[in-house]
Design an enzyme around this catalytic site. Structure first.
Site, PDB file in Angstrom:
ATOM      1  N   ASP A 179      -5.209  -1.323  -8.331  1.00  0.00           N
ATOM      2  CA  ASP A 179      -4.983  -2.293  -7.247  1.00  0.00           C
ATOM      3  C   ASP A 179      -5.922  -3.474  -7.487  1.00  0.00           C
ATOM      4  O   ASP A 179      -6.936  -3.652  -6.799  1.00  0.00           O
ATOM      5  CB  ASP A 179      -5.265  -1.642  -5.889  1.00  0.00           C
ATOM      6  CG  ASP A 179      -5.089  -2.627  -4.745  1.00  0.00           C
ATOM      7  OD1 ASP A 179      -5.674  -2.400  -3.662  1.00  0.00           O
ATOM      8  OD2 ASP A 179      -4.384  -3.640  -4.947  1.00  0.00           O
ATOM      9  N   HIS A 238       0.824  -1.215   0.000  1.00  0.00           N
ATOM     10  CA  HIS A 238       0.000   0.000   0.000  1.00  0.00           C
ATOM     11  C   HIS A 238       0.856   1.262   0.000  1.00  0.00           C
ATOM     12  O   HIS A 238       0.502   2.271  -0.607  1.00  0.00           O
ATOM     13  CB  HIS A 238      -0.972  -0.022   1.176  1.00  0.00           C
ATOM     14  CG  HIS A 238      -2.022  -1.085   1.045  1.00  0.00           C
ATOM     15  ND1 HIS A 238      -2.468  -1.845   2.106  1.00  0.00           N
ATOM     16  CD2 HIS A 238      -2.687  -1.556  -0.048  1.00  0.00           C
ATOM     17  CE1 HIS A 238      -3.380  -2.711   1.678  1.00  0.00           C
ATOM     18  NE2 HIS A 238      -3.523  -2.565   0.370  1.00  0.00           N
TER      19      HIS A 238
HETATM   20  N1  SAM Z   1      -3.460  -5.870  -3.185  1.00  0.00           N
HETATM   21  C1  SAM Z   1      -4.101  -7.020  -3.831  1.00  0.00           C
HETATM   22  C2  SAM Z   1      -3.157  -7.630  -4.840  1.00  0.00           C
HETATM   23  O1  SAM Z   1      -2.101  -7.040  -5.096  1.00  0.00           O
HETATM   24  O2  SAM Z   1      -3.490  -8.704  -5.356  1.00  0.00           O
HETATM   25  C3  SAM Z   1      -5.392  -6.590  -4.457  1.00  0.00           C
HETATM   26  C4  SAM Z   1      -6.365  -6.262  -3.403  1.00  0.00           C
HETATM   27  S1  SAM Z   1      -7.934  -5.620  -3.825  1.00  0.00           S
HETATM   28  C5  SAM Z   1      -8.887  -6.573  -2.729  1.00  0.00           C
HETATM   29  C6  SAM Z   1      -8.306  -6.244  -5.453  1.00  0.00           C
HETATM   30  C7  SAM Z   1      -9.677  -5.729  -5.849  1.00  0.00           C
HETATM   31  O3  SAM Z   1      -9.817  -5.656  -7.268  1.00  0.00           O
HETATM   32  C8  SAM Z   1     -10.833  -6.634  -5.367  1.00  0.00           C
HETATM   33  O4  SAM Z   1     -11.578  -5.945  -4.384  1.00  0.00           O
HETATM   34  C9  SAM Z   1     -11.656  -6.902  -6.629  1.00  0.00           C
HETATM   35  O5  SAM Z   1     -13.043  -6.940  -6.395  1.00  0.00           O
HETATM   36  C10 SAM Z   1     -11.232  -5.726  -7.502  1.00  0.00           C
HETATM   37  N2  SAM Z   1     -11.483  -5.904  -8.945  1.00  0.00           N
HETATM   38  C11 SAM Z   1     -11.237  -6.994  -9.692  1.00  0.00           C
HETATM   39  N3  SAM Z   1     -11.605  -6.785 -10.979  1.00  0.00           N
HETATM   40  C12 SAM Z   1     -12.091  -5.506 -11.036  1.00  0.00           C
HETATM   41  C13 SAM Z   1     -12.618  -4.699 -12.089  1.00  0.00           C
HETATM   42  N4  SAM Z   1     -12.719  -5.172 -13.349  1.00  0.00           N
HETATM   43  N5  SAM Z   1     -13.002  -3.424 -11.797  1.00  0.00           N
HETATM   44  C14 SAM Z   1     -12.890  -2.940 -10.518  1.00  0.00           C
HETATM   45  N6  SAM Z   1     -12.420  -3.669  -9.473  1.00  0.00           N
HETATM   46  C15 SAM Z   1     -12.014  -4.938  -9.739  1.00  0.00           C
END
Ligand code: SAM
Length: 282
Positions: free
Chosen positions: A155, A61
């Protein structure tokens, strides 16, 4: 369940001792589990891939936020794609120069459950008046928005499931369109020791839209395999090459305490070992 095993890489896995499962359900988009461990504190996994742990979340982060924001300087408008746990949002909002942080997260359940079970990670960020939370697909948002951003932070989960579209050339072109002059795009881009093809693909796809694209690294213990690569895209090479002295002045002015980021670590993170830089030659 007294063990959680993550098998992201062929023939290699990490296993957590589990003391308590706090939540486990299929959301509209993915399987979401939150559990307690003696070694990494509280952990969230999506589709069985570790996303965040309370023990080592600070590394990722801090490096995904302070590197682009301090390199660019005078950042007022930030877009976060994904980031449902709120850790990126928390670090972005620590910069007093930031007037608005728009967060586009596809899965409302991730935000709700992380606010409930990981309140320390978001640390009130979702209630900050500068936060503009939108539940939507990041690809759709960058294709349609009329807003412009100084920094875009992707992210995302890995390029499987809902996250797959966030690793495409058209998505990077959409991000490029939404950036102000000299604006910076940074992306979660996997662990090259196991996911080298993600570096090759992102380098080629991002290079189609940005004059200066590349990678920097961070080491996150639970993103197993050593260095993690973070994608960088910008049209102004001076931003990536900002001096340590300028970063030190900006970091001091920002008055932010960190546990991984320093201006010196910032600069060093762009020095890639040959096993990674050789992937860029493809
Ligand atoms: N820090 C983590 C990593 O490096 O793998 C990622 C954490 S964060 C929880 C990842 C987020 O991306 C999830 O909440 C997921 O729902 C979101 N996400 C996945 N695909 C997405 C999309 N197409 N648009 C927006 N958010 C998305």
């Amino acid at each position: 369940m007294n063990r959680f095993q993550e098998i992201l890489h062929k023939g290699y896995a990490q296993t957590f001792e589990v003391t308590k499962v706090l939540f486990h359900e299929k959301t509209e988009h993915q399987d979401l589990i939150i559990f307690e461990t003696p070694t990494f504190g509280r952990v969230m996994a999506l589709d069985n891939i570790v996303q965040v742990t309370t023990r080592d979340e600070f590394v990722y982060h801090e490096m995904m936020t302070h590197v682009p924001i301090l390199a660019k300087g005078d950042v007022t408008n930030v877009l976060i794609i994904g980031g449902g746990d709120g850790g990126i949002l928390r670090e972005v909002l620590r910069h007093k120069s930031v007037e608005q942080a728009t967060m586009v997260e596809i899965d409302a359940s991730v935000v709700d459950l992380c606010q409930q079970h990981f309140a320390d990670i978001s640390d009130g960020a979702f209630d900050d008046p500068r936060t503009n939370l939108i539940i939507d697909d990041g690809v759709k948002f960058v294709a349609e928005t009329k807003q412009r951003f100084d920094v875009i932070i992707v992210d995302s989960t890995d390029p499987i499931g809902p996250g797959e579209v966030l690793f495409t050339q058209s998505f990077y072109a959409g991000c490029h369109r939404c950036l102000t002059d000299g604006g910076v795009l940074v992306t979660q881009n996997g662990v090259p020791f196991f996911q080298g093809s993600e570096v090759v693909d992102t380098n080629r796809r991002m290079g189609k839209s940005f004059k200066d694209n590349g990678f920097y690294t961070a080491v996150v213990p639970t993103y197993i395999g050593g260095f993690m690569t973070l994608g960088w895209g910008c049209d102004d090479t001076a931003v990536r090459n900002v001096s340590v002295k300028v970063l030190q002045d900006r970091f001091q002015k920002a008055n932010i305490s960190t546990r991984y980021y320093t201006p010196e670590m910032h600069k060093a993170s762009f020095a890639l070992p040959p096993f990674i830089s050789d992937l860029l030659a493809d």
